[in-house]
Design an enzyme around this catalytic site. Sequence first.
Site, PDB file in Angstrom:
ATOM      1  N   LYS A  32       0.844  -1.205   0.000  1.00 24.70           N
ATOM      2  CA  LYS A  32       0.000   0.000   0.000  1.00 24.70           C
ATOM      3  C   LYS A  32       0.879   1.256   0.000  1.00 24.70           C
ATOM      4  CE  LYS A  32      -0.175  -0.229   5.019  1.00 24.70           C
ATOM      5  NZ  LYS A  32      -0.882  -0.816   6.173  1.00 24.70           N
ATOM      6  N   ARG A 130     -10.617  -0.236  15.048  1.00 20.54           N
ATOM      7  CA  ARG A 130     -10.479   0.493  13.786  1.00 20.54           C
ATOM      8  C   ARG A 130     -11.264  -0.333  12.781  1.00 20.54           C
ATOM      9  NH1 ARG A 130      -4.678   1.209  10.883  1.00 20.54           N
ATOM     10  NH2 ARG A 130      -5.204  -0.950  10.359  1.00 20.54           N
ATOM     11  N   TYR A 262      13.570  31.141   7.139  1.00 21.51           N
ATOM     12  CA  TYR A 262      12.327  31.816   7.529  1.00 21.51           C
ATOM     13  C   TYR A 262      12.259  31.968   9.039  1.00 21.51           C
ATOM     14  CZ  TYR A 262      10.200  31.281   2.895  1.00 21.51           C
ATOM     15  OH  TYR A 262       9.903  31.363   1.564  1.00 21.51           O
TER      16      TYR A 262
HETATM   17  C1  LIG Z   1      -0.136  -1.803   6.808  1.00 20.20           C
HETATM   18  C2  LIG Z   1      -0.717  -3.099   7.229  1.00 20.20           C
HETATM   19  C3  LIG Z   1       0.089  -4.202   7.511  1.00 20.20           C
HETATM   20  C4  LIG Z   1       1.602  -4.131   7.559  1.00 20.20           C
HETATM   21  O1  LIG Z   1       2.003  -3.572   8.774  1.00 20.20           O
HETATM   22  P1  LIG Z   1       3.578  -3.461   9.109  1.00 20.20           P
HETATM   23  O2  LIG Z   1       3.600  -2.964  10.495  1.00 20.20           O
HETATM   24  O3  LIG Z   1       4.127  -2.464   8.136  1.00 20.20           O
HETATM   25  O4  LIG Z   1       4.146  -4.802   8.903  1.00 20.20           O
HETATM   26  C5  LIG Z   1      -0.513  -5.413   7.771  1.00 20.20           C
HETATM   27  N1  LIG Z   1      -1.853  -5.531   7.764  1.00 20.20           N
HETATM   28  C6  LIG Z   1      -2.657  -4.483   7.531  1.00 20.20           C
HETATM   29  C7  LIG Z   1      -4.121  -4.667   7.559  1.00 20.20           C
HETATM   30  C8  LIG Z   1      -2.131  -3.239   7.262  1.00 20.20           C
HETATM   31  O5  LIG Z   1      -2.937  -2.195   7.029  1.00 20.20           O
END
Ligand SMILES: *Cc1c(COP(=O)(O)O)cnc(C)c1O
Length: 367
Positions: A32, A130, A262
């Site tokens: 992702k 979540r 800045y």
């Molecule tokens: C992003 C994600 C992962 C991977 O998590 P890491 O901590 O990067 O290994 C696994 N499962 C889900 C559902 C996620 O959203």
Amino acid sequence: MRAFVSIDLDAISHNIAQIKGKTDAKILAVVKADAYGHGLIPISKCALESGVDWLGVALLEEALELRKAGISVPIIAWLTPPGEDFKEALISDIDLSVSSVLLFEEILEAARDLQAKPRLHFEIDTGMRRGGVLDEWDDFLDFAIKHKDEYELVGFWSHFARADEPDSNMNQKQREKFERMLNLLIENGLHPQIVHLSNSAATLTQPAAHHQMIRLGIAMYGLSPDVKTMAPASKYELKPAMTVRAQLHLVKSAHTGDAVGYGGTAILKRDTKLGVVVMGYSDGLPRATSNDVGVLHGEAKAPLVGRISMDQCVVDLGPDSLAQAGDYVTVMGGDGYSIDAWAAASGTINYEIVTRIASRVPRIYSR
Ligand SMILES: *Cc1c(COP(=O)(O)O)cnc(C)c1O
């Protein structure tokens, strides 16, 4: 090229091999957010060549992009809100995650029109509050039983809230809840093919949570899920794949008492040479970063001075520096300040640093 991200594909392969040595489960590579900023397609291809079995993304458009690139392995998209183009998902053979009756109905509706059988993964909330089914569970289970011939139950899954805190008793609680719910499902005649629960942290610290597949994210990129509560990546023999480099636009001598950037927030305490680096917060360097980090020029560390601007930042090269305009410096990774150091200096986590390196910074791949 004024700035670039260099990605070491050998490091990705190495990290996958390390993880393979720690589990018998299948591996789903989590790609992702443009493969955590490392580049969706090149990383996915590299991961598949290195022996991962599945790919996972949050969004449907990410999954479709993988299909367009000719990737044919199973792909899950787990964050599809109601109203998503589920027909497109089914036509492209994307596995979908369902976490509500509403979503379930919409997907089955799309499937009826196409006379397709969707491949589904039931997501349950075991404690994170979540994603996943929570209060709706009884209705969800009734719905799943009633329509059991209309879909293929591929997966059953949940997500840890505190896997990066191996000592937290929440991990065991979530595992127990997960197994209870799984048994309930099976007692009702629903048999998922692939049970999956572990992210990187759980893969490294909770063998009891591996089940048939692990979802490997941050560790594949060679970073530790949490350098404070767990160990740094090197302890797990993981190699960071990302190095960020940029050019010096200018080198100039400045004097004691000069106010830099800045707001003039930094006052020079000595005569020194300043370097103007062609990278700023629009490229993904957090504006909140303190001067605990900076860049590496040759062997010399040059800390940030003053505020990071949109497209550039200023570093203190030191009075004796031989740096010249046009030279490349290492902004993060490699022998320079680590991604973890940038995260610590800006009050965030390594995940956020790598995913926010902007798309306008080209990714260069090496083997
Ligand atoms: C992003 C994600 C992962 C991977 O998590 P890491 O901590 O990067 O290994 C696994 N499962 C889900 C559902 C996620 O959203």
